[in-house]
Design a protein around this motif. Structure first.
Motif, mmCIF file in Angstrom:
data_model
loop_
_atom_site.group_PDB
_atom_site.id
_atom_site.type_symbol
_atom_site.label_atom_id
_atom_site.label_comp_id
_atom_site.label_asym_id
_atom_site.label_seq_id
_atom_site.Cartn_x
_atom_site.Cartn_y
_atom_site.Cartn_z
ATOM 1 N N LEU A 132 -57.661 -106.740 -101.780
ATOM 2 C CA LEU A 132 -58.343 -108.003 -102.034
ATOM 3 C C LEU A 132 -59.263 -107.909 -103.252
ATOM 4 C CD1 LEU A 132 -59.025 -110.896 -101.092
ATOM 5 C CD2 LEU A 132 -60.849 -109.886 -99.733
ATOM 6 N N HIS A 133 -60.040 -106.844 -103.333
ATOM 7 C CA HIS A 133 -60.958 -106.688 -104.461
ATOM 8 C C HIS A 133 -60.227 -106.314 -105.748
ATOM 9 C CE1 HIS A 133 -64.189 -106.477 -101.306
ATOM 10 N NE2 HIS A 133 -64.571 -107.435 -102.117
ATOM 11 N N ARG A 134 -59.109 -105.574 -105.645
ATOM 12 C CA ARG A 134 -58.302 -105.293 -106.844
ATOM 13 C C ARG A 134 -57.770 -106.592 -107.430
ATOM 14 N NH1 ARG A 134 -55.908 -101.249 -103.553
ATOM 15 N NH2 ARG A 134 -53.962 -102.423 -103.479
ATOM 16 N N GLU A 135 -57.266 -107.474 -106.562
ATOM 17 C CA GLU A 135 -56.751 -108.759 -107.033
ATOM 18 C C GLU A 135 -57.842 -109.553 -107.743
ATOM 19 O OE1 GLU A 135 -55.038 -110.791 -103.723
ATOM 20 O OE2 GLU A 135 -53.288 -109.478 -103.665
ATOM 21 N N SER B 146 -50.453 -104.064 -98.643
ATOM 22 C CA SER B 146 -51.844 -103.652 -98.805
ATOM 23 C C SER B 146 -52.232 -102.513 -97.871
ATOM 24 C CB SER B 146 -52.768 -104.840 -98.548
ATOM 25 O OG SER B 146 -52.643 -105.257 -97.202
ATOM 26 N N GLN B 147 -51.283 -102.082 -97.008
ATOM 27 C CA GLN B 147 -51.595 -101.035 -96.055
ATOM 28 C C GLN B 147 -50.574 -99.914 -96.127
ATOM 29 O OE1 GLN B 147 -51.611 -103.032 -92.286
ATOM 30 N NE2 GLN B 147 -53.792 -103.389 -92.380
ATOM 31 N N ARG B 148 -51.046 -98.708 -95.796
ATOM 32 C CA ARG B 148 -50.118 -97.592 -95.652
ATOM 33 C C ARG B 148 -49.449 -97.726 -94.289
ATOM 34 N NH1 ARG B 148 -54.909 -93.973 -97.301
ATOM 35 N NH2 ARG B 148 -54.937 -93.613 -95.084
ATOM 36 N N SER B 149 -48.449 -96.927 -94.023
ATOM 37 C CA SER B 149 -47.725 -97.014 -92.760
ATOM 38 C C SER B 149 -48.584 -96.617 -91.563
ATOM 39 C CB SER B 149 -46.466 -96.154 -92.816
ATOM 40 O OG SER B 149 -46.819 -94.814 -93.072
ATOM 41 N N ASP B 150 -49.716 -95.945 -91.782
ATOM 42 C CA ASP B 150 -50.591 -95.569 -90.675
ATOM 43 C C ASP B 150 -51.655 -96.633 -90.390
ATOM 44 O OD1 ASP B 150 -52.226 -95.221 -92.847
ATOM 45 O OD2 ASP B 150 -52.668 -93.115 -92.465
ATOM 46 N N GLU B 151 -51.452 -97.866 -90.889
ATOM 47 C CA GLU B 151 -52.311 -99.023 -90.616
ATOM 48 C C GLU B 151 -53.621 -99.050 -91.405
ATOM 49 O OE1 GLU B 151 -51.385 -101.634 -88.634
ATOM 50 O OE2 GLU B 151 -49.476 -100.634 -88.353
ATOM 51 N N TRP B 152 -53.925 -98.074 -92.221
ATOM 52 C CA TRP B 152 -55.144 -98.073 -93.020
ATOM 53 C C TRP B 152 -54.887 -98.796 -94.333
ATOM 54 C CZ3 TRP B 152 -59.724 -96.788 -91.159
ATOM 55 C CH2 TRP B 152 -59.760 -96.014 -90.004
ATOM 56 N N ARG C 296 -55.138 -93.012 -108.851
ATOM 57 C CA ARG C 296 -55.766 -92.182 -107.818
ATOM 58 C C ARG C 296 -56.020 -93.057 -106.607
ATOM 59 N NH1 ARG C 296 -60.871 -89.820 -111.006
ATOM 60 N NH2 ARG C 296 -61.747 -91.572 -109.896
ATOM 61 N N SER C 297 -55.960 -92.479 -105.432
ATOM 62 C CA SER C 297 -56.298 -93.233 -104.229
ATOM 63 C C SER C 297 -57.706 -92.843 -103.784
ATOM 64 C CB SER C 297 -55.289 -92.960 -103.123
ATOM 65 O OG SER C 297 -55.299 -91.600 -102.776
ATOM 66 N N GLY C 298 -58.305 -93.720 -103.002
ATOM 67 C CA GLY C 298 -59.656 -93.483 -102.504
ATOM 68 C C GLY C 298 -59.702 -93.657 -101.001
ATOM 69 N N ASP C 299 -60.885 -93.448 -100.439
ATOM 70 C CA ASP C 299 -61.051 -93.545 -98.989
ATOM 71 C C ASP C 299 -61.729 -94.837 -98.558
ATOM 72 O OD1 ASP C 299 -59.935 -91.027 -98.535
ATOM 73 O OD2 ASP C 299 -61.859 -90.052 -98.930
ATOM 74 N N LEU C 300 -62.574 -95.401 -99.417
ATOM 75 C CA LEU C 300 -63.380 -96.557 -99.033
ATOM 76 C C LEU C 300 -63.559 -97.475 -100.234
ATOM 77 C CD1 LEU C 300 -65.258 -97.810 -96.833
ATOM 78 C CD2 LEU C 300 -67.097 -96.468 -97.815
ATOM 79 N N CYS C 301 -63.369 -98.763 -100.024
ATOM 80 C CA CYS C 301 -63.572 -99.745 -101.091
ATOM 81 C C CYS C 301 -65.065 -99.848 -101.388
ATOM 82 C CB CYS C 301 -63.011 -101.099 -100.664
ATOM 83 S SG CYS C 301 -63.355 -102.426 -101.841
ATOM 84 N N SER C 302 -65.439 -99.631 -102.632
ATOM 85 C CA SER C 302 -66.865 -99.653 -102.979
ATOM 86 C C SER C 302 -67.450 -101.058 -102.858
ATOM 87 C CB SER C 302 -67.078 -99.095 -104.381
ATOM 88 O OG SER C 302 -66.413 -99.892 -105.327
ATOM 89 N N MET C 303 -66.664 -102.094 -103.130
ATOM 90 C CA MET C 303 -67.181 -103.461 -103.021
ATOM 91 C C MET C 303 -67.371 -103.863 -101.563
ATOM 92 S SD MET C 303 -65.415 -105.656 -106.005
ATOM 93 C CE MET C 303 -65.603 -105.245 -107.721
ATOM 94 N N CYS C 304 -66.455 -103.460 -100.690
ATOM 95 C CA CYS C 304 -66.617 -103.747 -99.259
ATOM 96 C C CYS C 304 -67.841 -103.003 -98.714
ATOM 97 C CB CYS C 304 -65.378 -103.329 -98.481
ATOM 98 S SG CYS C 304 -63.927 -104.357 -98.755
ATOM 99 N N ALA C 305 -68.010 -101.763 -99.135
ATOM 100 C CA ALA C 305 -69.136 -100.959 -98.660
ATOM 101 C C ALA C 305 -70.461 -101.552 -99.118
ATOM 102 C CB ALA C 305 -69.006 -99.523 -99.154
ATOM 103 N N ARG C 306 -70.532 -102.001 -100.360
ATOM 104 C CA ARG C 306 -71.765 -102.617 -100.857
ATOM 105 C C ARG C 306 -72.088 -103.883 -100.107
ATOM 106 N NH1 ARG C 306 -70.887 -102.505 -107.162
ATOM 107 N NH2 ARG C 306 -68.835 -102.496 -106.333
#
Length: 86
Positions: free
Chosen positions: A33-36, A5-11, A51-61
């Motif tokens: 988590l939200h994709r699942e 669930s993470q890239r190698s840079d910990e994000w 496509r990749s994104g920067d921020l999960c919209s569900m977490c942000a909401r």
């Protein structure tokens, strides 16, 4: 080694997902988590947009909404007395 669930840079890995909920079509960037959750509840219509994104919209909401319970305002002084009562 990074978790899936993470890239190698910990994000966390954020990917764009599209799905249909009733008559509404959604296209949002989601964390693992939200994709699942979306693929579990909307398996017939959910698919990745490659496509990749920067921020999960569900977490942000969730962070912007705050608590769902209603809270009474804080009163710092006693309520004003009614002038008509003695």
């Amino acid at each position: 080694m990074a978790q899936p669930s993470q890239r190698s840079d910990e994000w966390p890995t954020i990917l764009w997902i599209a799905w249909r909920e009733g008559e509404t079509e959604h296209m949002e960037p989601l964390c693992r988590l939200h994709r699942e959750q979306v693929f579990k509840h909307h398996a017939a219509s959910a698919y990745g947009l490659r496509r990749s994104g920067d921020l999960c919209s569900m977490c942000a909401r969730g962070g912007l909404r705050g608590s769902r319970r209603r809270v009474s305002p804080i009163r710092h002084s006693p309520p004003p007395r009614d002038m008509g009562q003695a």
